[in-house]
Design a protein around this motif. Structure first.
Motif, mmCIF file in Angstrom:
data_model
loop_
_atom_site.group_PDB
_atom_site.id
_atom_site.type_symbol
_atom_site.label_atom_id
_atom_site.label_comp_id
_atom_site.label_asym_id
_atom_site.label_seq_id
_atom_site.Cartn_x
_atom_site.Cartn_y
_atom_site.Cartn_z
ATOM 1 N N ARG A 111 0.853 -1.191 0.000
ATOM 2 C CA ARG A 111 0.000 0.000 0.000
ATOM 3 C C ARG A 111 0.885 1.237 0.000
ATOM 4 N N HIS A 112 0.470 2.221 -0.774
ATOM 5 C CA HIS A 112 1.158 3.519 -0.759
ATOM 6 C C HIS A 112 0.074 4.578 -0.751
ATOM 7 N N ARG A 113 -0.116 5.231 0.395
ATOM 8 C CA ARG A 113 -1.212 6.178 0.578
ATOM 9 C C ARG A 113 -0.692 7.539 1.043
ATOM 10 N N PRO A 114 0.012 8.258 0.194
ATOM 11 C CA PRO A 114 0.549 9.562 0.617
ATOM 12 C C PRO A 114 -0.509 10.636 0.761
ATOM 13 N N TYR A 115 -1.716 10.410 0.226
ATOM 14 C CA TYR A 115 -2.781 11.419 0.297
ATOM 15 C C TYR A 115 -3.820 11.099 1.365
ATOM 16 N N LEU A 177 10.678 2.959 -15.900
ATOM 17 C CA LEU A 177 9.455 2.348 -16.407
ATOM 18 C C LEU A 177 9.207 1.028 -15.695
ATOM 19 N N GLY A 178 8.767 1.122 -14.439
ATOM 20 C CA GLY A 178 8.355 -0.051 -13.695
ATOM 21 C C GLY A 178 6.851 -0.214 -13.812
ATOM 22 N N GLY A 179 6.227 -0.734 -12.767
ATOM 23 C CA GLY A 179 4.769 -0.775 -12.769
ATOM 24 C C GLY A 179 4.202 0.625 -12.844
ATOM 25 N N ILE A 180 4.793 1.523 -12.052
ATOM 26 C CA ILE A 180 4.484 2.951 -12.083
ATOM 27 C C ILE A 180 5.682 3.673 -12.677
ATOM 28 N N GLY A 181 5.434 4.691 -13.497
ATOM 29 C CA GLY A 181 6.523 5.460 -14.066
ATOM 30 C C GLY A 181 6.945 6.583 -13.143
ATOM 31 N N ASN A 182 8.229 6.892 -13.133
ATOM 32 C CA ASN A 182 8.662 8.099 -12.437
ATOM 33 C C ASN A 182 9.829 8.743 -13.157
ATOM 34 N N THR A 197 4.760 9.614 -12.555
ATOM 35 C CA THR A 197 4.006 10.122 -13.697
ATOM 36 C C THR A 197 2.681 9.396 -13.897
ATOM 37 N N GLY A 198 2.500 8.251 -13.234
ATOM 38 C CA GLY A 198 1.299 7.439 -13.430
ATOM 39 C C GLY A 198 1.675 6.033 -13.851
ATOM 40 N N PRO A 199 0.762 5.308 -14.460
ATOM 41 C CA PRO A 199 1.060 3.925 -14.826
ATOM 42 C C PRO A 199 2.118 3.849 -15.918
ATOM 43 N N ALA A 200 3.058 2.923 -15.768
ATOM 44 C CA ALA A 200 3.998 2.604 -16.838
ATOM 45 C C ALA A 200 3.608 1.239 -17.391
ATOM 46 N N ASN A 201 3.990 0.175 -16.679
ATOM 47 C CA ASN A 201 3.636 -1.177 -17.127
ATOM 48 C C ASN A 201 2.434 -1.769 -16.403
ATOM 49 N N PRO A 247 5.268 17.841 -5.459
ATOM 50 C CA PRO A 247 5.587 16.416 -5.326
ATOM 51 C C PRO A 247 4.341 15.546 -5.461
ATOM 52 N N LYS A 248 4.527 14.398 -6.092
ATOM 53 C CA LYS A 248 3.411 13.484 -6.289
ATOM 54 C C LYS A 248 3.939 12.064 -6.442
ATOM 55 N N SER A 249 3.138 11.127 -5.973
ATOM 56 C CA SER A 249 3.476 9.713 -6.096
ATOM 57 C C SER A 249 2.192 8.918 -6.112
ATOM 58 N N SER A 250 2.289 7.700 -6.576
ATOM 59 C CA SER A 250 1.106 6.853 -6.670
ATOM 60 C C SER A 250 1.527 5.396 -6.643
ATOM 61 N N GLY A 251 0.568 4.503 -6.906
ATOM 62 C CA GLY A 251 0.857 3.077 -6.891
ATOM 63 C C GLY A 251 -0.224 2.308 -7.620
ATOM 64 N N ARG A 252 -0.068 0.994 -7.637
ATOM 65 C CA ARG A 252 -1.030 0.144 -8.339
ATOM 66 C C ARG A 252 -2.394 0.147 -7.661
#
Length: 375
Positions: A111-115, A177-182, A197-201, A247-252
């Motif tokens: 889980r990644h919940r920065p917000y 370019l992992g599951g999420i792009g950065n 940046t959002g979803p990559a793979n 700053p921003k981050s996200s996850g699957r």
């Protein structure tokens, strides 16, 4: 506890948001942050047991386990698997555990919940088991301190990107370019920045598995048979997250099947959706780069997506005038940059140096990251 001044080697372990295997990298560092030299002594990716991977993917996409007992057992299993990955890479390299100053273990993000009202990022993979099985001091839990200081806890590798890949002669970026792009933004001079940046793979892998049974679209071949659905693409791009400034981050857990489903329409060809998801990855990365460092001249790419020629071509089309190349051209194996990064973070921690950049994560200040589990 090992003394990093007397030991040459650090070992990094990570299983990324795609949960496609445990990346292990044995690294020898020389010098300080500038100049820093990093020699990848040995690296490999060990596959997950299918049942463990299925549970990790389920959790990473926002699923829930039935009980705390199940989570505790999975934490133990992941820790054991990480320990075996560490021992395997040492055997390949012919290096004794006593020669390794420390292991930096990212663990597996579930889980990644920065917000959230009370922001957090949760990685599993019991570091105590890694210490017990390897006899090597292990540093883990790298994200919590940054989050406690008001940051996102991600991305954590821009400082290493700067130390290894910065060029004072041009504005560069590093794209993972992992599951999420950065992206890490490396201006010729000035502050380093970085953000997701959002979803990559992640979405492409999910859709490919759902419709072909394969874990990913090898070389982007299946998606290349489809046609981009521009209406679907615009609906996906309408997510407000993409317009948020760093700053921003996200996850699957955000970009997953339930996120995609409301945007689909009856009669869509599966390959067309795959092509559209590929274009979503390329567009969101290109848009983010233009918005935050429009004069970028070179983008160095790492992560699994570098092996997808269709995605790389889509990125080139979306970023005209920008040279796109694998980090391999700069001497860094694109498949193991992240694992090398956690070896470096372990070194930073043992030397009492910060691992985060406030211009990246938004934390209140530089922080020494991770919890040390002595051998």
């Amino acid at each position: 506890m090992s003394n990093p001044a007397c030991s040459q080697f650090f070992l990094g372990l990570i299983s990324g948001t795609s949960a496609d295997g445990i990346d292990a990298a044995l690294v020898r560092f020389e010098g300080d942050d500038a100049p820093l030299r990093a020699e990848l002594v040995a690296a490999r990716t060990l596959p997950w047991q299918p049942d463990v991977r299925a549970r990790l993917v389920w959790l990473g996409q926002g699923g829930a386990l039935e009980s705390l007992d199940e989570l505790g057992e999975l934490d133990a299993q992941v820790g054991e698997a990480f320990a075996q990955a560490a021992l395997a890479i040492l055997a390949v390299a012919g290096i004794a555990p006593s020669q390794v100053a420390a292991i930096g273990s990212h663990g597996q993000t579930v889980r990644h919940r920065p917000y959230a009202a009370h922001p957090f990022s949760l990685q599993i993979g019991d570091p105590a088991r890694i210490v017990e099985r390897t006899g090597i001091t292990t540093i883990a839990d790298f994200r919590r301190r940054d989050i406690a200081a008001g940051g996102h806890g991600a991305p954590l590798l821009p400082a290493l990107h700067h130390a290894l890949l910065h060029d004072p002669g041009e504005h560069r970026a590093v794209l993972n370019l992992g599951g999420i792009g950065n992206l890490t933004l490396l201006p010729a001079s000035g502050a380093v920045r970085g953000f997701d940046t959002g979803p990559a793979n992640a979405l492409m892998d999910l859709w490919c598995h759902e419709h072909t049974g394969r874990p990913y679209d090898e070389a982007g071949a299946w998606g290349a048979t489809g046609t981009i659905d521009t209406a679907l693409l615009e609906r996906l791009l309408g997510d407000p997250w993409f317009a948020q400034p760093p700053p921003k981050s996200s996850g699957r857990e955000h970009f997953q099947r339930a996120w995609l489903a409301p945007h689909l329409r009856n009669g869509m060809a599966a390959a067309d959706v795959q092509a559209t998801l590929r274009e979503l990855t390329a567009r969101t990365i290109a848009d983010a780069l233009r918005a935050n460092q429009a004069d970028t001249r070179r983008v160095l790419v790492c992560g699994g997506g570098v092996h997808n020629p269709a995605l790389m071509d889509a990125l080139r089309l979306a970023m005209p005038g920008v040279a796109l190349a694998s980090t391999a051209e700069s001497g860094l194996d694109p498949d193991h940059v992240e694992a090398m990064g956690f070896a470096w973070l372990a070194r930073q921690t043992l030397q009492g140096k910060p691992g985060n950049l406030v211009t990246v994560t938004g934390a209140a200040g530089p922080r020494i990251l991770g919890a040390i589990h002595p051998a």
